[in-house]
Design a protein around this motif. Structure first.
Motif, PDB file in Angstrom:
ATOM      1  N   LEU A 174       6.231   7.523   2.906  1.00  0.00           N
ATOM      2  CA  LEU A 174       5.780   6.666   2.159  1.00  0.00           C
ATOM      3  C   LEU A 174       6.963   5.698   2.218  1.00  0.00           C
ATOM      4  O   LEU A 174       6.815   4.516   1.631  1.00  0.00           O
ATOM      5  CB  LEU A 174       5.103   7.051   0.774  1.00  0.00           C
ATOM      6  N   ALA A 185       1.413  10.502  -4.441  1.00  0.00           N
ATOM      7  CA  ALA A 185       1.982  11.513  -3.486  1.00  0.00           C
ATOM      8  C   ALA A 185       2.949  12.062  -4.949  1.00  0.00           C
ATOM      9  O   ALA A 185       3.232  13.536  -4.503  1.00  0.00           O
ATOM     10  CB  ALA A 185       2.168  10.903  -2.509  1.00  0.00           C
ATOM     11  N   GLY A 230      -4.625   2.270  -9.933  1.00  0.00           N
ATOM     12  CA  GLY A 230      -4.261   3.831 -10.143  1.00  0.00           C
ATOM     13  C   GLY A 230      -4.858   4.175 -11.234  1.00  0.00           C
ATOM     14  O   GLY A 230      -4.885   5.461 -11.874  1.00  0.00           O
ATOM     15  N   LEU A 241       0.999  -1.211   0.007  1.00  0.00           N
ATOM     16  CA  LEU A 241      -0.032   0.139  -0.147  1.00  0.00           C
ATOM     17  C   LEU A 241       0.116   0.765   0.602  1.00  0.00           C
ATOM     18  O   LEU A 241       0.729   1.660  -0.146  1.00  0.00           O
ATOM     19  CB  LEU A 241      -0.364   0.453   1.462  1.00  0.00           C
ATOM     20  N   ALA A 273       0.707   4.089  -2.747  1.00  0.00           N
ATOM     21  CA  ALA A 273       0.557   5.376  -2.781  1.00  0.00           C
ATOM     22  C   ALA A 273       1.524   6.183  -2.590  1.00  0.00           C
ATOM     23  O   ALA A 273       1.278   7.562  -3.026  1.00  0.00           O
ATOM     24  CB  ALA A 273       0.492   5.911  -0.640  1.00  0.00           C
TER      25      ALA A 273
END
Length: 644
Positions: free
Chosen positions: A69, A44, A153, A36, A40
């Motif tokens: 992240l 970002a 995504g 994850l 992400a």
């Protein structure tokens, strides 16, 4: 603790997953968390790039989010790696314990159907491969989440860019499927070749003395290594499968990446997406087509599956059946064999054996090699279940007794005993219960092992691996272990064969001291052991030819021939035999030459010389042909007699 599944259940990943659920859950969460975080990060990063391109103040919040992240992904991956390695080690230990427990709980003929080397390979390498399956499956979550999340995504960024990636999805699935199937087949063949090499190597190591004596080392070297050609072929096939998968993916994946970036560039030129979206799309595309981790996981799962299939015959072995009964309390140890038969490969090892041994007495089992003596000894203590008939201890069938309770009543000593335990004391104390130090020392004295143990560097605390033991000394440790765990039945399977005659005499006296308290079954090759027993069972071709006292059976020339064949005293006209040591500790005769007309137990007319102890019983004092030595002198024990 129950280490094997219920009959009818199938061993596999589910059982392993239940052994350490918390660790596997933690691994699953770490893998998912890392995936994850990785998913992400492109979003970002794309948002931060858009803000930088738009001008204005530096988007420190976006940069800090990207750094966080990145650190989270790294931390989750590192934690997953450590947790996975630890959990795999624990699962391997659990699976090995479970498999070994199943082997030990099963009927020996089924448990030992596989060669020793093959069993060793399955208990070591195969268990490690199979036990890695839950960890690999938990870690594969990242391999599945990444491409799926990347496609999601891309769909959020631009449908046409995602469609470009989905065009190659069927080819990727076909590639992974073919890789998994072919890797599993090649891995199974590789494991079989490994097992064959392990089996042949074990055979060579066990027969090292024979190989040296025959000077066949080069031949054995070639025989052991001969499967290496096939092993190398299977290894090359495994790498060829992997190489083809890598080569095809190396061609397909760059094309997909190029297609995705081309479409994304066109959409950027059309103003449908921004620069940040292009950066995020390129990152998502690389995550979607980066199937290396998933390929490795699928290959590992394929090997685990092949290993699990090789373990399944062991893990599904049924335990010895019983009805939970126990032996009759305070009974003398009466042993009965009723119409016992044992078959192997379609031929009888024992057939129609009927025997009754009164409690507290001794039975010597004699016969030529291959007559079934050791099989009878195994059946007598339920190391082997008969195919027909039944064995009873004090009226209770042995196959009805709970194995743990039965083992406390039956003690064994073997010709080549295993010596588990760290120290010599541990070895003697090893058994259904741990014998006390006092019992260990009493048992060692009874087995005449205390003398050589006192000469070891640390006495009873000497590590077994550092103790230079002869064959006879190993036998005495095995006898001491049996003496340290007294039950109502003691079975000696050729356990006196490595002892010198003086030591054997003292051990026999220790056995006689158990008369009335312990039933003794002694597989005997020596005349003295048969002569001292209360009764003798004479086996021939798996059947009981006769039973009775040794003195009575001695009248049969075929019975006497059993001991002549085994190196016993000659009894016929003109035959020469070596007389045995008398039970008093001296030597009963040296050489006797039979000259009489017949071989009866009291008709030997040859001269017999030697010494005998004063306490020699009637039967054991006999010389060649059963004749009592003509000349006796006071006993003079042999100084320092050892069986090294």
């Amino acid at each position: 603790m129950r280490f094997y599944p219920r009959p009818g259940t199938e061993p596999g990943t589910r059982w392993l997953a239940r052994q350490h659920p918390a660790a596997l859950l933690g691994l699953l969460l770490c893998s998912a968390g890392g995936a994850l975080a990785a998913l992400a990060l492109p979003a970002a990063l794309g948002h931060t790039v858009d803000r930088l391109v738009a001008g204005g103040p530096v988007p420190w919040s976006g940069l800090l989010l990207c750094a966080a992240l990145t650190l989270a992904e790294t931390g989750f991956d590192a934690t997953a790696a450590v947790t996975g390695a630890t959990t795999t080690a624990r699962l391997t230990a659990s699976l090995r314990t479970r498999t070994a427990a199943r082997l030990l709980a099963a009927e020996p003929r089924r448990a030992l159907a596989l060669p020793t080397g093959d069993l060793t390979a399955r208990l070591t390498a195969r268990t490690a491969d199979a036990a890695s399956a839950p960890v690999t499956a938990a870690g594969a979550v990242a391999g599945v989440l990444l491409p799926l999340g990347a496609i999601a995504g891309l769909l959020l960024i631009d449908v046409w860019t995602a469609a470009a990636l989905l065009l190659g999805a069927p080819l990727l699935v076909a590639l992974l499927r073919a890789f998994t199937r072919r890797t599993a087949d090649a891995g199974a063949d590789y494991q079989r070749a490994q097992s064959l090499i392990a089996h042949r190597l074990t055979e060579a190591l066990e027969g090292a003395d024979t190989i040296r004596a025959a000077r066949t080392g080069a031949r054995e070297h070639r025989r052991v290594l001969e499967p290496l050609t096939a092993l190398a072929g299977h290894g090359r096939r495994t790498w060829a499968v992997y190489g083809r998968a890598v080569g095809r993916s190396g061609l397909l994946l760059p094309l997909l990446m190029l297609l995705v970036l081309a479409v994304a560039g066109l959409r950027l030129g059309a103003g449908a997406i921004g620069v940040g979206d292009l950066v995020a799309a390129s990152r998502y595309a690389s995550l979607a087509v980066g199937i290396g981790a998933l390929t490795g996981a699928l290959g590992s799962l394929a090997r685990s599956r092949a290993a699990a299939r090789s373990l399944e015959p062991l893990l599904t072995l049924p335990p010895l059946p019983h009805r939970g009964l126990g032996p009759t309390p305070d009974a003398p140890g009466r042993l009965e064999l009723r119409n016992v038969g044992v078959e192997q490969d379609g031929g009888p090892l024992l057939a129609g054996v009927h025997l009754t041994v009164p409690g507290g007495t001794s039975l010597a089992v004699v016969g030529r090699s291959g007559s079934g003596k050791s099989v009878l000894a195994a059946v007598t203590g339920r190391l082997l279940d008969p195919d027909t008939g039944s064995v009873l201890l004090d009226g209770v069938p042995m196959d009805s007794m709970e194995p743990a309770r039965l083992r406390r009543e039956v003690a064994y000593a073997f010709a080549r005993p295993a010596l588990p335990g760290v120290t010599v004391e541990d070895t003697i104390a090893y058994g259904p219960w741990t014998a006390s130090p006092e019992a260990v020392r009493d048992a060692a004295r009874a087995a005449r092992a205390d003398g050589f143990l006192a000469l070891l560097p640390y006495g009873y605390a000497t590590p077994v691996a550092d103790a230079p033991l002869s064959g006879g000394e190993r036998q005495r440790l095995g006898l001491a272990r049996a003496f340290a765990h007294p039950g109502r039945l003691l079975i000696l399977d050729d356990a006196l064969s490595g002892l010198d005659t003086v030591t054997e005499h003292h051990v026999r006296r220790a056995l006689d001291a158990r008369a009335g308290r312990c039933t003794r079954v002694i597989v005997a090759h020596r005349l003295s052991s048969a002569a001292r027993a209360d009764r003798v069972a004479w086996l021939e071709d798996g059947r009981v030819r006769a039973t009775g006292r040794h003195d009575d059976l001695w009248a049969d020339p075929d019975y006497r021939a059993v001991f002549r064949t085994d190196g016993g005293p000659g009894t016929g006209p003109g035959e020469t035999g070596t007389l045995e040591t008398g039970p008093g500790g001296g030597t009963v005769g040296g050489t006797a030459t039979g000259t009489g007309p017949g071989p009866g137990p009291s008709r030997g007319c040859g001269a017999a010389t030697g010494t005998a102890g004063a306490d020699s019983p009637r039967a054991s004092d006999r010389g060649a042909g059963g004749a009592v030595p003509a000349a006796r002198t006071p006993a003079t024990p042999a100084a320092g007699a050892e069986d090294r």
